[in-house]
Motif scaffolding. Structure first.
Motif, PDB file in Angstrom:
ATOM      1  N   SER A 137      38.268  51.612  -7.734  1.00  0.00           N
ATOM      2  CA  SER A 137      39.549  52.451  -7.606  1.00  0.00           C
ATOM      3  C   SER A 137      39.623  53.223  -6.174  1.00  0.00           C
ATOM      4  O   SER A 137      40.699  53.793  -5.976  1.00  0.00           O
ATOM      5  CB  SER A 137      39.450  53.567  -8.687  1.00  0.00           C
ATOM      6  N   THR A 185      40.456  41.195 -13.963  1.00  0.00           N
ATOM      7  CA  THR A 185      40.771  42.731 -14.105  1.00  0.00           C
ATOM      8  C   THR A 185      39.736  43.699 -13.707  1.00  0.00           C
ATOM      9  O   THR A 185      40.255  44.800 -13.546  1.00  0.00           O
ATOM     10  CB  THR A 185      41.249  42.865 -15.453  1.00  0.00           C
ATOM     11  N   GLU A 186      38.608  43.448 -13.705  1.00  0.00           N
ATOM     12  CA  GLU A 186      37.416  44.225 -13.327  1.00  0.00           C
ATOM     13  C   GLU A 186      37.568  44.949 -12.023  1.00  0.00           C
ATOM     14  O   GLU A 186      37.066  46.080 -11.947  1.00  0.00           O
ATOM     15  CB  GLU A 186      36.155  43.641 -13.644  1.00  0.00           C
ATOM     16  N   ILE A 187      38.680  44.349 -11.271  1.00  0.00           N
ATOM     17  CA  ILE A 187      38.640  44.783  -9.927  1.00  0.00           C
ATOM     18  C   ILE A 187      39.318  46.237  -9.862  1.00  0.00           C
ATOM     19  O   ILE A 187      39.244  46.996  -9.007  1.00  0.00           O
ATOM     20  CB  ILE A 187      39.527  44.052  -8.998  1.00  0.00           C
ATOM     21  N   GLN A 188      39.876  46.592 -11.048  1.00  0.00           N
ATOM     22  CA  GLN A 188      40.591  47.760 -11.148  1.00  0.00           C
ATOM     23  C   GLN A 188      39.584  48.957 -11.147  1.00  0.00           C
ATOM     24  O   GLN A 188      39.743  50.013 -10.849  1.00  0.00           O
ATOM     25  CB  GLN A 188      41.211  47.940 -12.507  1.00  0.00           C
ATOM     26  N   PRO A 195      48.293  41.054 -10.796  1.00  0.00           N
ATOM     27  CA  PRO A 195      47.623  42.098 -11.610  1.00  0.00           C
ATOM     28  C   PRO A 195      48.076  43.614 -11.634  1.00  0.00           C
ATOM     29  O   PRO A 195      47.226  44.336 -10.891  1.00  0.00           O
ATOM     30  CB  PRO A 195      46.187  41.771 -11.415  1.00  0.00           C
ATOM     31  N   SER A 221      45.695  51.299 -10.459  1.00  0.00           N
ATOM     32  CA  SER A 221      44.501  52.199 -10.992  1.00  0.00           C
ATOM     33  C   SER A 221      43.986  52.477  -9.266  1.00  0.00           C
ATOM     34  O   SER A 221      42.933  52.999  -9.322  1.00  0.00           O
ATOM     35  CB  SER A 221      43.549  51.253 -11.684  1.00  0.00           C
ATOM     36  N   THR A 242      33.557  37.405 -14.348  1.00  0.00           N
ATOM     37  CA  THR A 242      33.618  38.772 -14.625  1.00  0.00           C
ATOM     38  C   THR A 242      32.416  39.484 -14.386  1.00  0.00           C
ATOM     39  O   THR A 242      31.161  38.752 -14.742  1.00  0.00           O
ATOM     40  CB  THR A 242      34.006  38.887 -16.153  1.00  0.00           C
ATOM     41  N   SER A 298      46.014  46.510 -12.568  1.00  0.00           N
ATOM     42  CA  SER A 298      44.646  46.635 -11.873  1.00  0.00           C
ATOM     43  C   SER A 298      45.058  47.373 -10.598  1.00  0.00           C
ATOM     44  O   SER A 298      44.069  48.311 -10.203  1.00  0.00           O
ATOM     45  CB  SER A 298      44.006  45.344 -11.721  1.00  0.00           C
TER      46      SER A 298
END
Length: 747
Positions: free
Chosen positions: A272, A266-269, A289, A295, A241, A292
């Protein structure tokens, strides 16, 4: 008076301009002379200076090969593919010091030596391409080179030998926007971590095809980075993360072909703006995911193939309305294919690859809304029902590939509307009925594979009108009637498998009609293929199964029911590059075995000089063996067993370079030739020919040889020998070399 004053003024202006022009000319002479001197000095340092023949004192520098000028000065030098044999020290001393040089490309010129910061790099250099050479040095050496040329914005050192050592005095890259170090020898995680801290204003970083090991470090300074490619390395472990927390402007992220595990963070969202996301060929697990992904409204290319994603494919995937490529092949996904795919009337989807999963249910009719679809592959799933006729409305479709499912019903006649269709591969299903005659309209067909279904009727004569057809596989069906003589009209047909049907009549001599013709402008694109070689038995007649193999795991072949009764003893795979076939080429593979064919073996087969594999066994063929077959010097495997062939084995057969042979179970007689490759085969290649004698059978002593005196081949090896595997290896190496397999979809 006024007119005289105008003439005086005009004269003064003309004189002033003339002086300025002369002043410019005389000032430019030293600079031009300096350009010439530097370039000729560089030429004199080369191992092969003759390759730059017009670099001499009699030609204008602006006429030198590869040179472009602005205002009489060298502004660009581009040389590609000439084996000049230069050293980087010479480039640094003589070329990088050209005062007005803006662009330098020395691609694939056999450039060697260690990269280093030049002493006097021109202040105007913006683009430097030294790719595809044999330069050495460390990652920090590369950044030192970039920092020494203060205006440099693009540095391409791909396909070299950068990365053998590590030394880190360089400061942050202040002006560089593009750095390509792909296909080098960068190996340490320390290199990667150090480089991630020096990005500066970098927008494009390519480190693909190196050997970087370890975990992915945090990217601490990537606020301007838009393109990051770390594919084809040895990176492993989970992605922590915060790794991409400051890379919010990324539009391209490629982490494919590494060893990453765990879930996609999930931070890959937060990225954008992503347009391309490729995570294929890793060990990511968990569900896709989707929250994600949705987004990223501009996402166009999503590649998640060859991972361990499980669960279902969410209907929310339809929210990615900009998606052009969706490849989630070779995972463990199950459930239904979303009906909502392409429900949006402005769907951009061009490639939909869902093969090698566990999808159930039917092929969604909604796929007909994917009006831009070019390639559809649903192979090796558990789909049932019929093929929707509505797929015939996909006017851009080139690849329709749905092999190894549980599909039933007829091949839809509506597919005849697919004028661009190149590959129709529907083998290993339970399809019934006839081949639709309307497919004659699909004049771009390269590959037709309908094997192992329950198709009936005769083989259509219109197939002979398909001028681009290369592969025709109709084996293991219930086709009847004659082999169309028109098949010989296909100028590029190299692979025919009509085995295991109920075809009767004689073998048309016209099959050899196209032999030796020149096939020009036929594009054979690179596709992965697999060939499964098995020992023959009661349930499995085939010695060979030829499959399109894109997006399939090697070990998932065991999911195919055919593997349970066909003992696949060898598996050959190959990947072929694009080839423009403009040479003389004819049939390579011809299998007509296990049919009801009668009559003689046509002597015209001997004109198929490219033939590697000929299988005519288990028919009703009669007459002598044509001596003309002895001129097939490229033939590696010859199977003529279980027919009614008579007479002697022609002495010309001794000239064949065979790796496998089966002449058993015929009515042949006389002495087996004792020289050439025929002398290398065991008795079972000749058994059950009561009139044959001589090695490896009992000697010819004036008495007939009874079947009881013939050595029997062990049942466990029926139809197989060590030579067979050699033959197959050579055969499919040949396919690899000539680019035999058809149609890689264009991404």
């Amino acid at each position: 008076m006024e007119e005289a004053m105008k003439r005086v003024h005009h004269t003064k202006v003309t004189f002033t301009l003339s002086c300025l022009l002369h002043l410019f000319f005389f000032c430019a002479l030293p600079a031009m002379a300096g350009d010439v001197d530097r370039l000729i000095s560089f030429k004199n340092s080369l191992a092969n200076p003759s390759l730059l023949s017009n670099w001499n004192g009699t030609s204008s520098v602006c006429e030198f090969q590869g040179v472009t000028c602005k205002s009489g000065h060298v502004s660009s030098l581009k040389i590609r593919g000439l084996p000049l044999g230069a050293n980087f020290s010479s480039v640094s001393a003589h070329i990088l010091s050209l005062q007005n040089l803006e662009t330098l490309t020395l691609h694939s010129i056999n450039l060697t030596g260690s990269i280093s910061a030049p002493r006097n790099c021109t202040l105007r250099l913006k683009e430097l391409d030294l790719s595809s050479n044999n330069l050495r040095g460390s990652v920090s050496d590369a950044t030192s080179l970039a920092n020494s040329c203060v205006s440099l914005q693009s540095l391409n050192l791909s396909d070299n030998s950068i990365g053998q050592s590590f030394y880190s005095p360089s400061s942050v890259l202040p002006h560089l926007k593009m750095l390509d170090l792909s296909n080098n020898k960068i190996a340490t995680n320390e290199d990667l971590e150090w480089l991630f801290s020096k990005l500066g204003m970098l927008k494009h970083l390519d480190l693909s095809d190196n050997n970087i090991k370890g975990t992915l470090p945090y990217i601490t300074n990537c606020t301007t980075l838009k393109h990051l490619d770390l594919s084809a390395n040895q990176l492993s472990g989970t992605i922590l993360t915060g790794t991409f927390s400051s890379c919010l402007d990324l539009t391209y992220l490629n982490l494919s072909t590494n060893h990453f595990t765990g879930k996609v963070p999930t931070e890959i969202q937060a990225c954008s703006d992503l347009i391309t996301l490729s995570l294929s060929n890793n060990n990511f697990s968990g569900e896709i995911p989707i929250l994600s992904l949705v987004s990223m409204p501009g996402l166009r290319f999503l590649e998640l193939a060859f991972n361990n994603f499980n669960g279902s494919l969410s209907e929310s995937i339809s929210k990615l309305t900009s998606l052009e490529i969706l490849d989630i092949s070779a995972n463990q996904l199950s459930g239904l294919i979303p009906q909502s795919l392409c429900t949006n009337n402005i769907s951009s989807l061009e490639v939909l690859h869902l093969q090698d999963n566990y999808f159930t249910g039917s092929v969604p009719y909604s796929l007909s809304n994917c009006t831009n679809l070019v390639s559809l592959d649903l192979s090796l799933n558990l789909l049932s029902g019929s093929i929707p006729g509505s797929l015939g409305s996909l006017s851009n479709l080139k690849d329709l590939i749905i092999w190894q499912n549980n599909l039933t019903g007829a091949i839809p006649a509506e597919l005849s509307s697919l004028k661009l269709l190149r590959n129709l591969i529907l083998n290993y299903n339970s399809l019934t009925g006839k081949i639709p005659d309307g497919l004659v309209n699909c004049t771009n067909l390269n590959w037709i594979s309908l094997a192992s279904n329950q198709l009936t009727g005769s083989i259509p004569i219109w197939i002979g009108k398909l001028e681009k057809l290369v592969v025709l596989i109709l084996s293991n069906n219930s086709f009847t009637g004659l082999i169309p003589t028109e098949l010989g009209d296909c100028p590029g047909l190299c692979y025919i498998d009509l085995s295991n049907n109920q075809i009767n009549g004689s073998i048309p001599p016209t099959l050899a009609k196209q032999s030796g013709k020149i096939v020009s402008d036929l594009i054979v694109d690179g596709w992965l293929y697999v060939s499964l070689a098995s020992s023959k038995n009661i349930q499995c007649h085939n010695t060979l199964s030829f499959l399109e193999f894109n997006g399939i795991r090697y070990y998932d072949l065991m999911r195919m029911p055919v593997t349970h009764y066909c003992n696949f003893m060898r598996v050959y795979t190959g990947f072929t590059g694009e080839l423009r076939r403009s040479n003389v080429l004819s049939m390579i593979y011809l299998d007509l075995s296990y049919n009801l064919l009668d009559g003689h073996i046509p002597t015209e087969i001997s004109t198929m000089q490219s033939l590697r594999f000929l299988n005519l066994e288990h028919n009703h063929l009669s007459g002598p063996l044509p001596p003309e077959l002895g001129i097939l010097t490229n033939l590696f495997a010859l199977y003529l067993s279980h027919n009614f062939l008579d007479g002697m084995i022609p002495s010309s057969f001794s000239g064949l370079s065979l790796s496998d042979l089966d002449l058993s179970n015929n009515r042949l007689s006389g002495t087996i030739p004792e020289w050439g490759s025929l002398a290398t085969f065991p008795a079972y290649a000749f058994e059950n020919n009561s009139g044959l004698c001589g090695l490896p059978l009992p000697p010819c002593n004036g008495r007939s040889i009874s079947n009881g005196n013939v050595l029997q081949k062990p049942s466990t090896n029926y139809g197989s020998s060590d030579g067979w595997w050699i033959a197959l290896g050579v055969l499919f190496s040949f396919f690899l070399i000539i680019g035999f397999v058809i149609g890689q979809f264009i991404k």
